[in-house]
Motif scaffolding. Structure first.
Motif, PDB file in Angstrom:
ATOM      1  N   GLU A  99       0.829  -1.208   0.000  1.00  0.00           N
ATOM      2  CA  GLU A  99       0.000   0.000   0.000  1.00  0.00           C
ATOM      3  C   GLU A  99       0.862   1.256   0.000  1.00  0.00           C
ATOM      4  N   SER A 100       1.953   1.224   0.755  1.00  0.00           N
ATOM      5  CA  SER A 100       2.846   2.381   0.791  1.00  0.00           C
ATOM      6  C   SER A 100       3.524   2.585  -0.562  1.00  0.00           C
ATOM      7  N   THR A 101       3.917   1.494  -1.203  1.00  0.00           N
ATOM      8  CA  THR A 101       4.564   1.587  -2.513  1.00  0.00           C
ATOM      9  C   THR A 101       3.620   2.184  -3.548  1.00  0.00           C
ATOM     10  N   ILE A 102       2.372   1.716  -3.533  1.00  0.00           N
ATOM     11  CA  ILE A 102       1.388   2.222  -4.493  1.00  0.00           C
ATOM     12  C   ILE A 102       1.032   3.673  -4.179  1.00  0.00           C
ATOM     13  N   ALA A 103       0.981   4.027  -2.902  1.00  0.00           N
ATOM     14  CA  ALA A 103       0.676   5.408  -2.529  1.00  0.00           C
ATOM     15  C   ALA A 103       1.723   6.361  -3.093  1.00  0.00           C
ATOM     16  N   VAL A 104       2.993   5.944  -3.042  1.00  0.00           N
ATOM     17  CA  VAL A 104       4.059   6.772  -3.613  1.00  0.00           C
ATOM     18  C   VAL A 104       3.847   6.938  -5.116  1.00  0.00           C
ATOM     19  N   ALA A 105       3.518   5.831  -5.808  1.00  0.00           N
ATOM     20  CA  ALA A 105       3.302   5.891  -7.257  1.00  0.00           C
ATOM     21  C   ALA A 105       2.097   6.763  -7.597  1.00  0.00           C
ATOM     22  N   ARG A 106       1.034   6.658  -6.791  1.00  0.00           N
ATOM     23  CA  ARG A 106      -0.158   7.483  -7.037  1.00  0.00           C
ATOM     24  C   ARG A 106       0.162   8.959  -6.863  1.00  0.00           C
ATOM     25  N   GLU A 107       0.858   9.283  -5.780  1.00  0.00           N
ATOM     26  CA  GLU A 107       1.223  10.679  -5.547  1.00  0.00           C
ATOM     27  C   GLU A 107       2.086  11.206  -6.689  1.00  0.00           C
ATOM     28  N   ALA A 108       3.012  10.378  -7.157  1.00  0.00           N
ATOM     29  CA  ALA A 108       3.876  10.789  -8.259  1.00  0.00           C
ATOM     30  C   ALA A 108       3.061  11.024  -9.525  1.00  0.00           C
ATOM     31  N   SER A 109       2.118  10.124  -9.801  1.00  0.00           N
ATOM     32  CA  SER A 109       1.282  10.265 -11.003  1.00  0.00           C
ATOM     33  C   SER A 109       0.436  11.533 -10.937  1.00  0.00           C
ATOM     34  N   GLU A 110      -0.107  11.823  -9.762  1.00  0.00           N
ATOM     35  CA  GLU A 110      -0.917  13.029  -9.611  1.00  0.00           C
ATOM     36  C   GLU A 110      -0.061  14.282  -9.790  1.00  0.00           C
ATOM     37  N   THR A 111       1.161  14.233  -9.266  1.00  0.00           N
ATOM     38  CA  THR A 111       2.065  15.374  -9.428  1.00  0.00           C
ATOM     39  C   THR A 111       2.442  15.567 -10.889  1.00  0.00           C
ATOM     40  N   VAL A 112       2.713  14.465 -11.590  1.00  0.00           N
ATOM     41  CA  VAL A 112       3.022  14.546 -13.012  1.00  0.00           C
ATOM     42  C   VAL A 112       1.841  15.130 -13.777  1.00  0.00           C
ATOM     43  N   THR A 113       0.630  14.740 -13.417  1.00  0.00           N
ATOM     44  CA  THR A 113      -0.566  15.298 -14.059  1.00  0.00           C
ATOM     45  C   THR A 113      -0.617  16.816 -13.889  1.00  0.00           C
ATOM     46  N   ASP A 114      -0.325  17.272 -12.678  1.00  0.00           N
ATOM     47  CA  ASP A 114      -0.321  18.720 -12.423  1.00  0.00           C
ATOM     48  C   ASP A 114       0.751  19.423 -13.252  1.00  0.00           C
ATOM     49  N   LEU A 115       1.920  18.806 -13.353  1.00  0.00           N
ATOM     50  CA  LEU A 115       3.002  19.423 -14.126  1.00  0.00           C
ATOM     51  C   LEU A 115       2.662  19.462 -15.617  1.00  0.00           C
ATOM     52  N   LEU A 116       2.037  18.402 -16.113  1.00  0.00           N
ATOM     53  CA  LEU A 116       1.627  18.396 -17.521  1.00  0.00           C
ATOM     54  C   LEU A 116       0.560  19.453 -17.785  1.00  0.00           C
ATOM     55  N   THR A 117      -0.301  19.670 -16.795  1.00  0.00           N
ATOM     56  CA  THR A 117      -1.309  20.719 -16.938  1.00  0.00           C
ATOM     57  C   THR A 117      -0.641  22.094 -17.018  1.00  0.00           C
ATOM     58  N   GLU A 118       0.420  22.285 -16.235  1.00  0.00           N
ATOM     59  CA  GLU A 118       1.168  23.537 -16.321  1.00  0.00           C
ATOM     60  C   GLU A 118       1.824  23.676 -17.702  1.00  0.00           C
ATOM     61  N   ILE A 119       2.357  22.562 -18.222  1.00  0.00           N
ATOM     62  CA  ILE A 119       2.950  22.607 -19.560  1.00  0.00           C
ATOM     63  C   ILE A 119       1.892  22.982 -20.589  1.00  0.00           C
ATOM     64  N   LYS A 120       0.679  22.443 -20.412  1.00  0.00           N
ATOM     65  CA  LYS A 120      -0.401  22.777 -21.341  1.00  0.00           C
ATOM     66  C   LYS A 120      -0.669  24.281 -21.329  1.00  0.00           C
ATOM     67  N   GLU A 121      -0.652  24.884 -20.147  1.00  0.00           N
ATOM     68  CA  GLU A 121      -0.869  26.326 -20.055  1.00  0.00           C
ATOM     69  C   GLU A 121       0.198  27.078 -20.849  1.00  0.00           C
ATOM     70  N   LYS A 122       1.449  26.606 -20.763  1.00  0.00           N
ATOM     71  CA  LYS A 122       2.533  27.249 -21.510  1.00  0.00           C
ATOM     72  C   LYS A 122       2.325  27.076 -23.018  1.00  0.00           C
ATOM     73  N   ILE A 123       1.876  25.900 -23.412  1.00  0.00           N
ATOM     74  CA  ILE A 123       1.651  25.650 -24.845  1.00  0.00           C
ATOM     75  C   ILE A 123       0.529  26.530 -25.370  1.00  0.00           C
ATOM     76  N   VAL A 124      -0.535  26.633 -24.600  1.00  0.00           N
ATOM     77  CA  VAL A 124      -1.646  27.496 -25.006  1.00  0.00           C
ATOM     78  C   VAL A 124      -1.174  28.940 -25.093  1.00  0.00           C
ATOM     79  N   GLY A 125      -0.356  29.357 -24.130  1.00  0.00           N
ATOM     80  CA  GLY A 125       0.173  30.714 -24.153  1.00  0.00           C
ATOM     81  C   GLY A 125       1.032  30.976 -25.374  1.00  0.00           C
TER      82      GLY A 125
END
Length: 492
Positions: free
Chosen positions: A71-97
């Motif tokens: 459970e701890s291992t998967i929690a780390v992977a989930r948190e990482a995936s969510e963080t990557v999603t946020d970073l990709l969303t920021e990249i999208k904002e830059k692309i739109v800009g």
């Protein structure tokens, strides 16, 4: 008869006292151990059952530790995936800009590069106890239960968690793998920049003042006949088409034949002809202008296995995508699009679409430059491409790069979201299993206790009763031992 050699009363009193002492020893053992069955001699069958159950309890305690680690291992992977999603969303904002012309694209590119480096760092660091679930494609099995059958045999059960590869790895296309070219078909041997043409020939004479209409996509052009000559009508309608300024569409005329030319890359253009007046006009020709782009069509019936690699060759360059576990031809088509876009070929643009009638996924490749060789191929047993391959190739300093990045960013964001969702689902399942194992362990302990634990209230009452019995037994034995002494009075 009184005998000084055989004292029956003493023997009876002694045996009674021994029985009381044995019972007292038993109850004292229950009090000191807390168990009514502390060894096999107390109750062999109950002791055996309790020992089997105790071994299961020990096993489930080890399983609880395994589930906690998983459970701890998967929690780390989930948190990482969510963080990557946020970073990709920021990249999208830059692309739109970067779509704006009056922005400093080089500064936006610097920001995107920094965000990309952060994603790469997260993908490398998202491990727990050495296990990283957002790199690679192999599944991980987490021990979840021990199943005991009625015959006493024991088997283990596991929860399988699929890795979600969020790396930039390009994968490895295995050119010597099994041929998969039967799963694809490409439209031509070369990608050319020539326009697609369609000839419309007016075939029915019209009367003066008849209105001829041709709908080209969403635009309708018309010509009102001033003569009854088909050639004049064709000339007039051709002039109306060119005057309409339809993007990518032009027309030439020869006699009654109108040649429509289209450089529209990715969409077929519907054609609808009609007329109003005394005569119903007609023409010969197709009812659409096909898209100019060359295509690679993927089978709607064949499946995709992990390691299946597909290659598109444009000119002398090969562009590969190798499927991961559970992927489809949509993933393959979009992966190839990203690979081609990442090369930054100025005259090449791409698109992915699905045929609504057949369900086939289609990769479209348009060439606005000189003619280039074009082909597709497929081979099995490759190494899967990372789910974020191409993110590190984003280039918003050019119009072509901005356009490609804008069309591809949603694919990357979807990959990260799907990864986070998959980990969240697995984490929830493990949490539920962990709670079940905890409750099951408590139930087993309770069951063992009901079989072997002593009832302390009952034991206390028995102890007091046996202590009284012991005192009485000692007094009875003492009286019985004094009985032979009465014989002495007979000899006085």
């Amino acid at each position: 008869m009184t005998s000084i050699l055989t004292n029956t009363s003493s023997m009876v009193a002694l045996q009674t006292l021994k029985g009381i002492n044995n019972n007292l020893e038993t109850i004292q053992n229950e009090i000191s151990t807390g168990k009514t069955v502390s060894s096999a001699k107390d109750n062999a069958s109950v002791w055996a059952i309790s020992k089997v159950m105790e071994s299961d309890v020990q096993g489930f305690q080890a399983i609880s530790e395994s589930l906690a680690l998983g459970e701890s291992t998967i929690a780390v992977a989930r948190e990482a995936s969510e963080t990557v999603t946020d970073l990709l969303t920021e990249i999208k904002e830059k692309i739109v800009g970067a779509q704006e012309e009056n922005v400093d694209r080089s500064k936006l590119q610097d920001d995107i590069d920094a965000l990309t480096d952060q994603i790469s760092s997260i993908a490398s660091a998202a491990q727990f106890n050495g296990l990283n679930l957002i790199q690679g494609s192999d599944s991980v099995n987490i021990l979840s239960s021990l199943d005991r059958a009625s015959d006493g045999s024991v088997t283990s059960a596991s929860i399988s968690v699929d890795r979600q590869d969020l790396t930039f790895d390009a994968g490895v296309y295995n050119a010597s793998g099994t041929d998969l070219s039967g799963n694809t078909s490409d439209s031509a041997a070369a990608a050319v920049n020539t326009a697609v043409t369609e000839v419309l020939t007016l075939s029915t004479a019209q009367a003066v003042d008849d209105v001829l209409r041709l709908q080209i996509g969403d635009t309708t052009v018309s010509y009102t006949a001033t003569t009854t000559t088909l050639n004049d009508a064709a000339d007039g309608l051709t002039a109306a088409i060119n005057a309409a300024g339809i993007e990518g569409i032009s027309a030439t005329v020869s006699g009654a034949a109108i040649t429509l030319s289209s450089t529209v890359a990715f969409e077929d253009t519907d054609l609808t002809f009609g007329s109003t007046g005394s005569t119903t006009g007609a023409y010969t020709g197709d009812n659409k202008l096909e898209a100019r782009a060359e295509t690679v069509t993927f089978s709607a019936t064949a499946g995709v296995s992990e390691g299946d690699g597909y290659r598109v060759t444009i000119g002398s360059q090969d562009f590969d995508y190798v499927a991961g576990k559970g992927e489809s031809f949509e993933d393959v088509a979009r992966g190839l699009k990203i690979a081609i876009d990442g090369a930054g070929l100025g005259d090449i643009s791409t698109n992915v679409t699905q045929d609504s009638s057949t369900g086939e996924w289609i990769l479209q490749v348009d060439n606005d430059g000189s003619s280039l060789a074009f082909s597709s191929a497929g081979r099995s047993d490759g190494t899967a491409t990372g789910g974020l391959a191409g993110v590190n190739d984003i280039d918003v300093t050019t119009d072509e790069g901005v356009s490609a990045a804008l069309s591809n960013i949603e694919t990357w964001i979807d990959s990260a979201i799907e990864a986070a969702a998959a980990f969240g689902s697995a984490e929830g399942r493990i949490e539920t299993q962990s709670e079940f194992i905890s409750n099951l362990t408590d139930s087993l302990k309770s069951g063992i206790g009901s079989m072997v634990d002593a009832d302390m209230e009952e034991a206390s009452a028995k102890l007091q009763a046996l202590q009284v019995q012991q005192q009485l037994g000692i007094q009875a034995l003492s009286i019985a031992n004094q009985s032979p002494q009465s014989v002495l009075s007979l000899f006085q």
